[in-house]
Design a protein around this motif. Sequence first.
Motif, mmCIF file in Angstrom:
data_model
loop_
_atom_site.group_PDB
_atom_site.id
_atom_site.type_symbol
_atom_site.label_atom_id
_atom_site.label_comp_id
_atom_site.label_asym_id
_atom_site.label_seq_id
_atom_site.Cartn_x
_atom_site.Cartn_y
_atom_site.Cartn_z
ATOM 1 N N ALA A 12 30.488 45.018 40.365
ATOM 2 C CA ALA A 12 31.210 43.871 40.922
ATOM 3 C C ALA A 12 32.359 43.455 40.008
ATOM 4 C CB ALA A 12 30.252 42.699 41.129
ATOM 5 N N GLY A 13 32.102 43.405 38.709
ATOM 6 C CA GLY A 13 33.144 43.013 37.759
ATOM 7 C C GLY A 13 34.304 43.985 37.719
ATOM 8 N N THR A 14 33.996 45.268 37.768
ATOM 9 C CA THR A 14 35.049 46.281 37.744
ATOM 10 C C THR A 14 35.916 46.203 38.998
ATOM 11 O OG1 THR A 14 33.695 47.732 36.382
ATOM 12 C CG2 THR A 14 35.516 48.761 37.587
ATOM 13 N N ALA A 15 35.289 46.010 40.130
ATOM 14 C CA ALA A 15 36.058 45.886 41.380
ATOM 15 C C ALA A 15 36.998 44.679 41.308
ATOM 16 C CB ALA A 15 35.111 45.757 42.567
ATOM 17 N N ALA A 16 36.484 43.553 40.828
ATOM 18 C CA ALA A 16 37.325 42.350 40.702
ATOM 19 C C ALA A 16 38.449 42.589 39.700
ATOM 20 C CB ALA A 16 36.473 41.151 40.289
ATOM 21 N N ILE A 50 52.292 48.629 44.767
ATOM 22 C CA ILE A 50 50.851 48.826 44.723
ATOM 23 C C ILE A 50 50.291 48.387 46.062
ATOM 24 C CG2 ILE A 50 48.687 48.111 43.667
ATOM 25 C CD1 ILE A 50 50.150 47.761 41.051
ATOM 26 N N ASP A 51 49.585 49.283 46.686
ATOM 27 C CA ASP A 51 48.931 48.966 47.949
ATOM 28 C C ASP A 51 47.503 48.561 47.634
ATOM 29 O OD1 ASP A 51 47.768 48.857 50.428
ATOM 30 O OD2 ASP A 51 48.282 50.908 51.003
ATOM 31 N N PRO A 52 47.164 47.278 47.804
ATOM 32 C CA PRO A 52 45.811 46.837 47.467
ATOM 33 C C PRO A 52 44.728 47.597 48.227
ATOM 34 C CG PRO A 52 47.182 44.965 48.103
ATOM 35 C CD PRO A 52 47.984 46.207 48.300
ATOM 36 N N LEU A 53 45.021 48.047 49.427
ATOM 37 C CA LEU A 53 44.012 48.785 50.182
ATOM 38 C C LEU A 53 43.737 50.151 49.563
ATOM 39 C CD1 LEU A 53 44.912 47.785 53.839
ATOM 40 C CD2 LEU A 53 43.181 46.836 52.316
ATOM 41 N N ARG A 54 44.709 50.723 48.896
ATOM 42 C CA ARG A 54 44.458 51.976 48.179
ATOM 43 C C ARG A 54 43.526 51.746 47.009
ATOM 44 N NH1 ARG A 54 49.527 56.009 47.977
ATOM 45 N NH2 ARG A 54 48.782 57.121 49.793
ATOM 46 N N LEU A 55 43.679 50.617 46.340
ATOM 47 C CA LEU A 55 42.761 50.283 45.255
ATOM 48 C C LEU A 55 41.356 50.049 45.798
ATOM 49 C CD1 LEU A 55 44.987 47.989 43.054
ATOM 50 C CD2 LEU A 55 44.017 50.190 42.414
ATOM 51 N N VAL A 56 41.271 49.422 46.960
ATOM 52 C CA VAL A 56 39.968 49.218 47.599
ATOM 53 C C VAL A 56 39.328 50.571 47.885
ATOM 54 C CG1 VAL A 56 38.828 48.394 49.703
ATOM 55 C CG2 VAL A 56 40.520 46.954 48.552
ATOM 56 N N GLU A 57 40.100 51.497 48.414
ATOM 57 C CA GLU A 57 39.580 52.840 48.695
ATOM 58 C C GLU A 57 39.091 53.521 47.421
ATOM 59 O OE1 GLU A 57 42.864 54.804 50.550
ATOM 60 O OE2 GLU A 57 42.576 53.771 52.459
ATOM 61 N N VAL A 105 37.993 52.060 44.676
ATOM 62 C CA VAL A 105 36.760 51.392 44.247
ATOM 63 C C VAL A 105 35.586 51.907 45.074
ATOM 64 C CG1 VAL A 105 35.532 49.180 44.202
ATOM 65 C CG2 VAL A 105 37.871 49.328 43.326
ATOM 66 N N ILE A 106 35.767 51.972 46.376
ATOM 67 C CA ILE A 106 34.693 52.425 47.264
ATOM 68 C C ILE A 106 34.310 53.874 46.956
ATOM 69 C CG2 ILE A 106 34.055 52.856 49.670
ATOM 70 C CD1 ILE A 106 34.212 49.850 48.774
ATOM 71 N N ALA A 107 35.286 54.718 46.691
ATOM 72 C CA ALA A 107 34.987 56.117 46.354
ATOM 73 C C ALA A 107 34.173 56.202 45.068
ATOM 74 C CB ALA A 107 36.280 56.919 46.223
ATOM 75 N N GLY A 108 34.551 55.438 44.076
ATOM 76 C CA GLY A 108 33.813 55.435 42.818
ATOM 77 C C GLY A 108 32.398 54.923 42.981
ATOM 78 N N VAL A 109 32.246 53.853 43.741
ATOM 79 C CA VAL A 109 30.923 53.273 43.966
ATOM 80 C C VAL A 109 30.068 54.220 44.805
ATOM 81 C CG1 VAL A 109 29.708 51.376 45.087
ATOM 82 C CG2 VAL A 109 31.683 50.918 43.660
ATOM 83 N N LEU A 134 27.295 49.142 47.116
ATOM 84 C CA LEU A 134 28.489 49.040 47.950
ATOM 85 C C LEU A 134 28.794 47.579 48.260
ATOM 86 C CD1 LEU A 134 30.705 50.436 49.572
ATOM 87 C CD2 LEU A 134 29.073 50.635 51.464
ATOM 88 N N ALA A 135 27.754 46.801 48.532
ATOM 89 C CA ALA A 135 27.943 45.381 48.824
ATOM 90 C C ALA A 135 28.532 44.639 47.625
ATOM 91 C CB ALA A 135 26.616 44.738 49.248
ATOM 92 N N VAL A 136 28.029 44.904 46.407
ATOM 93 C CA VAL A 136 28.580 44.193 45.254
ATOM 94 C C VAL A 136 29.997 44.649 44.942
ATOM 95 C CG1 VAL A 136 26.356 43.578 44.230
ATOM 96 C CG2 VAL A 136 27.517 45.632 43.450
ATOM 97 N N ALA A 137 30.325 45.894 45.260
ATOM 98 C CA ALA A 137 31.714 46.332 45.113
ATOM 99 C C ALA A 137 32.602 45.535 46.066
ATOM 100 C CB ALA A 137 31.838 47.826 45.385
ATOM 101 N N ALA A 138 32.139 45.370 47.303
ATOM 102 C CA ALA A 138 32.905 44.587 48.274
ATOM 103 C C ALA A 138 33.010 43.124 47.830
ATOM 104 C CB ALA A 138 32.252 44.679 49.649
ATOM 105 N N ILE A 139 31.956 42.608 47.227
ATOM 106 C CA ILE A 139 31.996 41.237 46.707
ATOM 107 C C ILE A 139 33.019 41.148 45.582
ATOM 108 C CG2 ILE A 139 30.651 39.522 45.398
ATOM 109 C CD1 ILE A 139 28.198 40.531 47.163
ATOM 110 N N GLY A 140 33.023 42.118 44.684
ATOM 111 C CA GLY A 140 34.019 42.142 43.618
ATOM 112 C C GLY A 140 35.433 42.248 44.150
ATOM 113 N N ILE A 141 35.621 43.062 45.165
ATOM 114 C CA ILE A 141 36.942 43.184 45.809
ATOM 115 C C ILE A 141 37.353 41.843 46.406
ATOM 116 C CG2 ILE A 141 38.125 44.214 47.803
ATOM 117 C CD1 ILE A 141 36.411 46.791 47.163
ATOM 118 N N THR A 142 36.414 41.188 47.061
ATOM 119 C CA THR A 142 36.689 39.884 47.674
ATOM 120 C C THR A 142 37.104 38.873 46.616
ATOM 121 O OG1 THR A 142 35.078 40.418 49.394
ATOM 122 C CG2 THR A 142 35.725 38.111 49.198
ATOM 123 N N VAL A 143 36.403 38.868 45.490
ATOM 124 C CA VAL A 143 36.782 37.979 44.380
ATOM 125 C C VAL A 143 38.159 38.371 43.850
ATOM 126 C CG1 VAL A 143 36.223 37.297 42.012
ATOM 127 C CG2 VAL A 143 34.411 37.412 43.725
ATOM 128 N N GLY A 144 38.414 39.675 43.726
ATOM 129 C CA GLY A 144 39.721 40.140 43.257
ATOM 130 C C GLY A 144 40.865 39.668 44.123
#
Length: 159
Positions: A43-47, A69-76, A78-82, A109-119
Motif C-alpha cells: 500500500a505504501g509503495t503504491a501511494a 506522466i500518465d498516472p494510469l500507466r503508473l497504476v498499471e 503497480v498492478i503488474a508488480g503486485v 491487490l486491494a491494498v495496492a488499489a488503496i495505496g493508489i487511491t491515497v496517491g
Amino acid sequence: MDWIEELRVLPGVLYAMALGGAIGFERELKDRPAGFRTHMLVAGTAALLLGLSRMVLEDGQYGGKGLQIDPLRLVEAVIAGVSFIGAGTIFASRSGESVQGITTAASLLAVAAIGITVGFRYYVLALAITALTLAVLTVLRALERRAVRSIEGDQGRGG
C-alpha cells in the motif's frame, strides 16, 4: 525542489501503510503467507509511486521540457508488480484438489488499489475501501462458515 516539498508525499504514504496494515493484520492473524508488513509495504509503495508522479509533474525543473506522466500507466505498473507478488502467495496442493492463497493475493491487490487511491489523494474513499475489504475478509468469512455448518447439519439429518 526544496527537500521540504519532497516530504509532502510522506503523510499519504504513512496513511496508505496504516490502511494496508489493517488488512495485513487480519491476514497475519489467520497466518496467511502475506501478512502485516507485506500489506503495509504494498500500500505504501503504491501511494509513493503515485505521489511521486504528482510531485514530478508539479516540479518546475521538469515543466516545459516535454515530460509527460500518465498516472494510469503508473497504476498499471503497480498492478503488474503486485500481481507478481500475489502469484507467489498462491499454492496448489500436490493432489490438485485445492488452491490456497487466492484471498491473500486478492487482498494484496486491494491494498495496492488503496495505496493508489491515497496517491491520488482520495483519502475518504481509501478508508471506505479498507473498511469494505476488512468486512469481506471477516464478516463474510464468518457467514460462510455458518452456512457450511448449516448445510453439513442438514445433510447429517438426512435433509
